[in-house]
Scaffold this motif. Structure first.
Motif, PDB file in Angstrom:
ATOM      1  N   SER A 274      -0.623  10.086   9.055  1.00 47.02           N
ATOM      2  CA  SER A 274      -0.466  10.069   7.603  1.00 47.02           C
ATOM      3  C   SER A 274      -0.011   8.682   7.168  1.00 47.02           C
ATOM      4  N   LEU A 275      -0.767   8.076   6.256  1.00 48.10           N
ATOM      5  CA  LEU A 275      -0.412   6.772   5.706  1.00 48.10           C
ATOM      6  C   LEU A 275       0.194   6.893   4.316  1.00 48.10           C
ATOM      7  N   LEU A 276       0.275   8.119   3.802  1.00 50.46           N
ATOM      8  CA  LEU A 276       0.885   8.328   2.496  1.00 50.46           C
ATOM      9  C   LEU A 276       2.361   7.955   2.552  1.00 50.46           C
ATOM     10  N   ASN A 277       2.833   7.316   1.507  1.00 45.95           N
ATOM     11  CA  ASN A 277       4.243   6.902   1.424  1.00 45.95           C
ATOM     12  C   ASN A 277       4.624   5.949   2.551  1.00 45.95           C
ATOM     13  N   SER A 278       3.716   4.992   2.803  1.00 49.47           N
ATOM     14  CA  SER A 278       4.020   3.947   3.771  1.00 49.47           C
ATOM     15  C   SER A 278       3.629   2.603   3.174  1.00 49.47           C
ATOM     16  N   THR A 279       4.113   1.539   3.773  1.00 50.47           N
ATOM     17  CA  THR A 279       3.916   0.201   3.241  1.00 50.47           C
ATOM     18  C   THR A 279       2.441  -0.146   3.106  1.00 50.47           C
ATOM     19  N   PHE A 280       2.068  -0.677   1.948  1.00 49.48           N
ATOM     20  CA  PHE A 280       0.721  -1.133   1.619  1.00 49.48           C
ATOM     21  C   PHE A 280      -0.275   0.008   1.412  1.00 49.48           C
ATOM     22  N   TYR A 281       0.212   1.241   1.296  1.00 46.87           N
ATOM     23  CA  TYR A 281      -0.652   2.393   1.044  1.00 46.87           C
ATOM     24  C   TYR A 281      -0.135   3.153  -0.182  1.00 46.87           C
ATOM     25  N   PRO A 282      -0.933   4.084  -0.713  1.00 45.23           N
ATOM     26  CA  PRO A 282      -0.489   4.825  -1.897  1.00 45.23           C
ATOM     27  C   PRO A 282       0.771   5.640  -1.635  1.00 45.23           C
ATOM     28  N   VAL A 283       1.556   5.822  -2.691  1.00 47.08           N
ATOM     29  CA  VAL A 283       2.724   6.698  -2.653  1.00 47.08           C
ATOM     30  C   VAL A 283       2.348   8.021  -3.315  1.00 47.08           C
ATOM     31  N   ASP A 284       3.210   9.026  -3.158  1.00 46.43           N
ATOM     32  CA  ASP A 284       2.828  10.362  -3.638  1.00 46.43           C
ATOM     33  C   ASP A 284       2.872  10.510  -5.150  1.00 46.43           C
ATOM     34  N   LEU A 285       3.607   9.645  -5.854  1.00 46.23           N
ATOM     35  CA  LEU A 285       3.684   9.781  -7.307  1.00 46.23           C
ATOM     36  C   LEU A 285       3.787   8.415  -7.969  1.00 46.23           C
ATOM     37  N   ARG A 286       2.874   8.181  -8.884  1.00 40.33           N
ATOM     38  CA  ARG A 286       2.943   7.027  -9.784  1.00 40.33           C
ATOM     39  C   ARG A 286       2.592   7.517 -11.183  1.00 40.33           C
TER      40      ARG A 286
END
Length: 867
Positions: A747-759
């Protein structure tokens, strides 16, 4: 009587011209007085009192309205949203208020109490407007981004539309300024500090691209007026397009290869250019940070004219920025000195368009743009020493289009286009060899299409679009460091496509609970000269139980052609000692022959996309427009090196599949030892090699992303003006990646240089005929960084933007104080620093440039003057 003159809210830039220049340009005002043929534009006027709705109409059209206050007092407008001509939109606003609209010879609309004859005419026009989202004039139908079918009122796929008033009211100076505010987009621009805090955007990080869903800039197709441009570094550099020339930005976050071809995996973004303006308009804008030396100066001059059979528009823009020194930011003070986070930049841009109705059925148009940019920045390193980087680049595109009405219903289009992206980079450092890149890419296209109705059914007209494209592209890149590597490739393609729109239920056969039901299907086949063929379908369904509520769903497949650099990148064949590799359960690793570089056998990356959503038009009882979309994107055959990390190849050979050979034949090894790309740094003989790893790029990886997009907009009349509220939010459920068969999914979600779960980006504003005030709240949720090998929490980032504007009287453009718009604003008003991220490699800039911006508080003042 109340009087509104021409004009709309725009980002305010003005150039104070010498009296002689002003006098010469003012000649265009003579042409401006001629009545213009009705044209189509996007309206977004929510339900409100009629006076406020008429104010909004004036802002969005630059047209004039005369009415008596006593006639409109207490009247309510039902609102308008969609693509309409101005007369139809105005009559829809008037609705059943008992008022009528007429137009003078000078193009001024008059709203007054209706006679019996006026009422009959008004009801007839309103009924026609309800049947279509565009004016029924031949040749004026507007194509919605994401489809080749004209007259599509509500699409079965997600679509976000931003007009120039919305874009430029934010204080955006460049396309990337606006695009980076969209929660659906992962920032890919100068914010990554040229590779210091994220992937470098083009030459020296001075470029910018759209990166929908965070699937990479090469997975989003960028269009201008619906036309494809060359993508030199795998993406279209949107920073080279003058924002003042943009009339509208459409964002379609859905698979689009069935309509547009390659690259539209995450979706397509279309920049629609202006085609006219009411006389000369000058702009001037200055801004800067409150801490440090970064400043921006932007000036432009716009001219244009229009009459019943032709339109003309042209603009020149100059943009200059200073550098942002890393020492000006506490989170980057450990970077080797001197180093600039943002480069110094100078950019000149021009854009122009012209349209001429040759006959009543034939129309010709041409448009294009050219931009030239130079940048320089300090770029030092503890390893390479004191250094600097310099870039020169230019971007050009031009199109010639012809539209011919084959009949009252069928339209044929043909377009020839050429675009070129060219640049060079020089990097020098005191303790390392000079580094240089030269590149150039060119694209020539020929597009043809016919569209029209094929049958009438109770729900309306079944419409069909058929067409094709021929394209030829050339790519050249030379990279020089210790030696020179050249990639020189070309590609030709032939495409055919078709699209069908079937309205099963429409205005004539609707009933309560079933106001509309339509389906659409599209397909595109494309054959390439260098890697193969691709066929991609798309299907959509829309069901409307009421006039203001739509339920939609779509399925599509998409693809991305392999990049030229990945195909043509040079190879290196090199024996490496076993000590480089982790041991296996059988003992220490043997010496390994490793092959790295590009791969001419690469094929296209593919994707499958599902969307489902609901759209609520502002004509609903609450007067709030809303859109909610669920999406699921599965990308396969992504280009990557095989397996897990190379040093784990012997310990985990199963993850490399057929890319690893254990105990290879000596004859096989000897063949590699005679290859021109062989490099034996460690002097290892063939007999001592225990494995071969083909670590070249392959189509082995996959990515899956799922989430929700939410948009809310509402408006109410408050204190003699319009109060607006809005929310644009992106919620990501998962972002998972697998680097090949046998490799675990991570899982790359919520990691550096990748999308976060909420914007999200929320806004509130108030405006009347003279003043406006807007505030935006931007939020990026917290996430974890494992850059240093240990999971560390990265805090949420919340910033506030604000803008205030004043519009002087528009009645006397000859006066220096007439028709002036002044805007003052701030981005990151409270100077919130980006959350601290300790990066594991490179300079210690200590922030994530994909999810935050190092600029800090930025203040700007801009002025627009119409002559």
């Amino acid at each position: 009587m109340r009087f509104f003159a021409a004009g709309k809210l725009r980002t305010v830039l003005a150039v104070w011209l010498l009296p002689g220049v002003v006098a010469s340009l003012s000649l265009f005002s003579v042409v401006r007085a001629e009545p213009a043929a009705p044209s189509i534009r996007y309206f977004n006027i929510p339900p409100s009192d009629l006076a406020s709705a008429l104010d909004a109409f004036v802002k969005q059209t630059d047209l004039e309205i005369i009415y008596a206050s006593s006639d409109v007092d207490g009247a309510v407008a039902k609102g308008v949203q969609g693509d309409y001509s101005a007369p139809v939109a105005l009559r829809m606003l008037i609705g059943e208020t008992g008022l009528a609209v007429s137009e003078t010879d000078d193009g001024v609309f008059v709203v007054k109490r209706a006679s019996l004859q006026d009422t009959a005419i008004r009801l007839e026009i309103t009924e026609q407007a309800d049947q279509s989202s565009v004016d029924n004039q031949r040749g004026d139908e507007m194509i919605v981004t994401g489809t080749n079918i004209r007259s599509v009122k509500n699409a079965s796929f997600p679509l976000q539309v931003f007009d120039d008033e919305t874009i430029l009211a934010t204080g955006a100076a460049t396309p990337q300024d606006f695009i980076r505010t969209l929660p659906i987009n992962l920032d890919y621009s100068v914010s990554t500090a040229g590779g210091l805090a994220g992937e470098s955007a083009g030459l020296g990080g001075a470029s910018a691209a759209v990166d929908l869903r965070g699937l990479g800039p090469s997975a989003t197709l960028t269009l201008v007026n619906g036309r494809r441009l060359t993508a030199g570094f795998g993406f279209v550099d949107i920073s080279m397009l003058p924002l003042i020339a943009v009339d509208r930005i459409d964002v379609m976050p859905d698979g689009g290869s069935a309509v547009y071809g390659s690259d539209a995996i995450a979706g397509a973004v279309n920049f629609s250019l202006r085609n006219s303006t009411n006389g000369p308009v000058s702009w001037l804008r200055f801004g800067g940070v409150t801490e440090g030396g970064y400043q921006e100066l932007q000036a432009s001059q716009m001219i244009g004219s229009q009459n019943e059979s032709s339109e003309f528009f042209a603009v020149y823009e100059f943009l200059k920025t200073n550098a942002l020194d890393a020492n000006d930011r506490e989170f980057a003070v450990d970077v080797a000195d001197p180093t600039d986070l943002f480069p110094r930049k100078r950019q000149h841009s021009i854009a122009a368009s012209v349209r001429k109705d040759v006959t009543s059925r034939l129309s010709l148009s041409a448009y294009g743009s050219f931009a030239d940019r130079s940048t320089d920045r300090n770029l030092s390193s503890d390893v390479s020493g004191v250094g600097a980087e310099f870039t020169e680049s230019n971007f050009l595109f031009s199109f010639l289009e012809g539209r011919y009405e084959l009949s009252d219903d069928w339209l044929a289009e043909i377009a020839v286009g050429y675009s070129r992206d060219k640049g060079e980079l020089d990097r020098i450092a005191s303790d390392s060899p000079d580094f240089r890149i030269d590149f150039e890419s060119e694209l020539t296209t020929l597009d043809a299409k016919v569209e029209g109705p094929v049958a009438e059914i109770p729900g309306g007209s079944i419409r069909l679009a058929l067409g094709g494209r021929l394209s030829s592209e050339e790519f050249y890149r030379s990279t020089t460091a210790f030696q020179t590597e050249i990639v020189d490739r070309d590609r030709k393609s032939v495409a055919v496509f078709g699209e069908l729109f079937v309205p099963l239920v429409g205005l004539s056969n609707s009933r309560p609970g079933l106001r509309a039901l339509d389906i659409n299907a599209a397909g595109r086949f494309e054959s390439f000269s260098d890697f193969g063929d691709s066929f991609n379908p798309k299907f959509g369904l829309r069901y409307a139980p009421t006039d203001f509520f739509d339920i939609r769903a779509s399925y599509s497949s998409s693809y991305k052609a392999p990049g030229y650099f990945d195909l043509g990148r040079g190879q290196i064949i090199q024996p490496l000692p076993g000590a480089v590799f982790a041991p296996s359960e059988n003992g220490p690793a043997p010496n390994v022959l490793v092959i790295t570089g590009g791969n001419t056998d690469l094929t296209s990356e593919t994707a499958r996309t599902w969307t489902a959503g609901v759209d609520i038009a502002p004509q609903n009882p609450l007067g709030v427009a809303a859109s909610l979309t669920y999406y699921s994107v599965r990308m396969e055959d992504r280009v990557s090196t095989p397996g897990v990390a190379l040093q784990l190849a012997i310990a985990r050979p199963e993850t490399f599949g057929d890319a690893i050979i254990i105990d290879p034949e000596l004859s096989t090894l000897e063949a590699f030892y005679t290859d021109p790309n062989f490099l034996n740094t460690f002097n290892i003989v063939a007999e001592d090699i225990g494995a071969i790893i083909d670590n070249r790029l392959r189509n082995v990886a996959s990515t899956e992303v799922r989430g929700l997009d939410l948009n809310l907009d509402g408006s109410r009349g408050v204190l003699g003006g319009d109060m607006t509220l809005g929310l644009n939010a992106g919620l990501v459920f998962n972002y998972e990646s697998q680097n090949g068969p046998g490799v675990e999914t991570v899982s790359l979600l919520n990691s550096t240089f990748y999308p976060v779960d909420l914007r999200f980006r929320a806004n509130a504003g108030w405006s009347n005929a003279k003043f406006s005030a807007d505030v935006w709240l931007n939020y990026t949720s917290n996430y974890q960084s494992t850059e240093t090998g240990t999971a560390v929490l990265v805090g949420a980032w919340t910033t506030v933007d604000a803008a205030f504007s004043y519009q002087s009287s528009k009645r006397n453009t000859k006066s220096l104080v007439g028709d002036i718009l002044i805007q003052f604003g701030a981005r990151n008003l409270f100077d919130e620093a980006p959350p601290f991220v300790a990066l594991s490699v490179g300079p210690d800039v200590n922030y994530d440039g994909k999810n935050a911006n190092p600029l800090g508080r930025f203040l700007y003042l801009s002025v627009e003057k119409a002559w």
